[in-house]
Write an enzyme that holds these catalytic residues in place. Structure first.
Site, PDB file in Angstrom:
ATOM      1  N   GLU A   1       3.075   9.328  -6.672  1.00  0.00           N
ATOM      2  CA  GLU A   1       3.011   9.014  -5.314  1.00  0.00           C
ATOM      3  C   GLU A   1       1.651   8.228  -4.871  1.00  0.00           C
ATOM      4  OE1 GLU A   1       2.637  12.291  -2.400  1.00  0.00           O
ATOM      5  OE2 GLU A   1       2.674  10.987  -0.491  1.00  0.00           O
TER       6      GLU A   1
ATOM      7  N   LYS B   1       7.274   7.603  -5.243  1.00  0.00           N
ATOM      8  CA  LYS B   1       7.228   8.172  -3.840  1.00  0.00           C
ATOM      9  C   LYS B   1       6.198   7.212  -3.005  1.00  0.00           C
ATOM     10  CE  LYS B   1       6.243  11.899  -0.838  1.00  0.00           C
ATOM     11  NZ  LYS B   1       6.186  13.530  -0.431  1.00  0.00           N
TER      12      LYS B   1
HETATM   13  P1  13P Z   1       4.459  12.653   5.214  1.00  0.00           P
HETATM   14  O1  13P Z   1       5.933  12.381   4.867  1.00  0.00           O
HETATM   15  O2  13P Z   1       3.944  13.560   6.248  1.00  0.00           O
HETATM   16  O3  13P Z   1       3.540  11.552   4.761  1.00  0.00           O
HETATM   17  O4  13P Z   1       4.256  13.694   3.706  1.00  0.00           O
HETATM   18  C1  13P Z   1       4.562  13.450   2.544  1.00  0.00           C
HETATM   19  C2  13P Z   1       3.766  13.762   1.496  1.00  0.00           C
HETATM   20  O5  13P Z   1       4.089  14.563   0.719  1.00  0.00           O
HETATM   21  C3  13P Z   1       2.288  13.431   1.591  1.00  0.00           C
HETATM   22  O6  13P Z   1       1.864  13.619   0.414  1.00  0.00           O
END
Ligand code: 13P
Length: 340
Positions: free
Chosen positions: A178, A220
């Site tokens: 991510e 992600k």
């Molecule tokens: P949000 O969808 O609220 O951005 O959170 C996703 C997430 O896992 C952030 O690390």
């Protein structure tokens, strides 16, 4: 490393019409969310809240392929004594775990941060696997402002992400990679495009150098979107178009799937964008959601810490999960929101 098992799990996470519930808010973040609804952030309240989500049977069975947990939650039992991890597995969903240790200021890079947590990560992954986790998450944070991101912060964060991903695979855990370009600030969508492209190019280069198997991971990313404070914010078609363009330019088709973060978009915005992107298919990878706020905002507000609101909050969660499950197939329609 069990390659076949990693690929199988990665594919299950992005199975058709399914996505991830990000319920891995750290202690500080969940406290902020609870403050907003007037609930004290105690261990029991956090347990009750998350148990309520995990007991929303229709969503967990039909739309939520996996749940990202925080360290506290993966060790917690439901009120009746059953481990929450077991509750998730029995519903047909996969337990995952946030393994980064949050961000710290990066030396000599004012306003920028580095995600920590690599030291001892191999041992922690082994423990989490024994506790039931089959996938993990690490979030790198890239902010856009005057003069940032810097080369230093961007490369350091990408390197840490790739090291994390390699460790995960070595320990038979599917990494969710991510790199989040924040939507805070007043930048326009083209600046977000340029930075997201730079981040993704760097991340995939580092994943290559760390020998990460792309088929055994899930990306992600953020969507390509105007900053929240931008004077003129791009509309949904432009967001979908530019998001897909940057992904096609940067993400090899070998990657098992893409699951967006919501990043501060409203519930419906996050659904609309995901839906439009999927309508632009056929796509090289499954594209779905890994939403925290955009799945939880409504049920959290409805719940407000009261036992008598549990059923209504579960309906609200089931609804958002269903809407996003449809959006992941390009089948969402605005009328369905109104009908609910
Ligand atoms: P949000 O969808 O609220 O951005 O959170 C996703 C997430 O896992 C952030 O690390």
């Amino acid at each position: 490393m069990n390659k076949d098992q990693l690929i199988k799990i990665a594919r299950a996470i992005v199975a058709k019409g399914k996505g991830i519930l990000a319920a891995d808010e750290s202690s500080g973040t969940i406290k902020r969310r609870f403050d907003a609804i007037g609930v004290e952030s105690t261990e029991n309240n956090r347990r009750d809240y998350r148990e309520m989500l995990f007991r929303t049977t229709s969503a967990m069975k039909n739309q939520i392929s996996g749940v990202i947990l925080f360290d506290e939650t993966i060790r917690q039992n439901a009120k009746d004594g059953k481990p929450l991890v077991q509750l998730i597995s029995e519903s047909g969903s996969l337990p995952g775990i946030k393994v980064d240790k949050g961000t710290k200021p990066l030396p000599f890079c004012p306003g920028e941060v580095i995600t920590e947590g690599l030291d001892g990560l191999g041992e922690r992954l082994d423990e989490y696997r024994k506790l039931g986790a089959v996938f993990a998450k690490w979030r790198a944070v890239i902010d856009i402002d005057n003069g940032i991101p810097s080369y230093t912060a961007l490369n350091t964060n990408a390197h840490a992400l790739a090291r994390y991903a390699a460790l995960c695979q070595e320990h038979d855990i599917v990494p969710i990679v991510e790199p989040e370009v924040l939507m805070d600030g007043g930048h326009d969508i083209d600046r977000c495009y340029a930075i997201t492209e730079w981040v993704l190019k760097t991340v995939f280069s580092d994943l290559y150098y760390q020998r990460v198997m792309l088929e055994g991971m899930v990306l992600k990313p953020n969507m390509v979107i105007s900053g929240k404070k931008a004077e003129k914010r791009a509309g949904p078609d432009e967001v979908a178009d530019k998001t897909l363009r940057v992904l096609k330019n940067c993400v090899p088709p070998a990657v098992s799937g893409i699951a967006f973060l919501s990043g501060g978009q409203s519930d419906e915005e996050a659904t609309v964008h995901l839906n439009l992107i999927n309508q632009m298919g056929p796509l090289p990878w499954p594209v779905t959601f890994s939403y925290g706020r955009a799945l939880q905002h409504e049920p959290q507000t409805v719940w407000a810490g009261k036992a008598e609101n549990v059923a209504a909050a579960q309906r609200a969660f089931a609804h958002r999960a269903r809407m996003n499950g449809l959006a992941a197939q390009g089948q969402w329609k605005h009328d369905l929101e109104k009908a609910a």
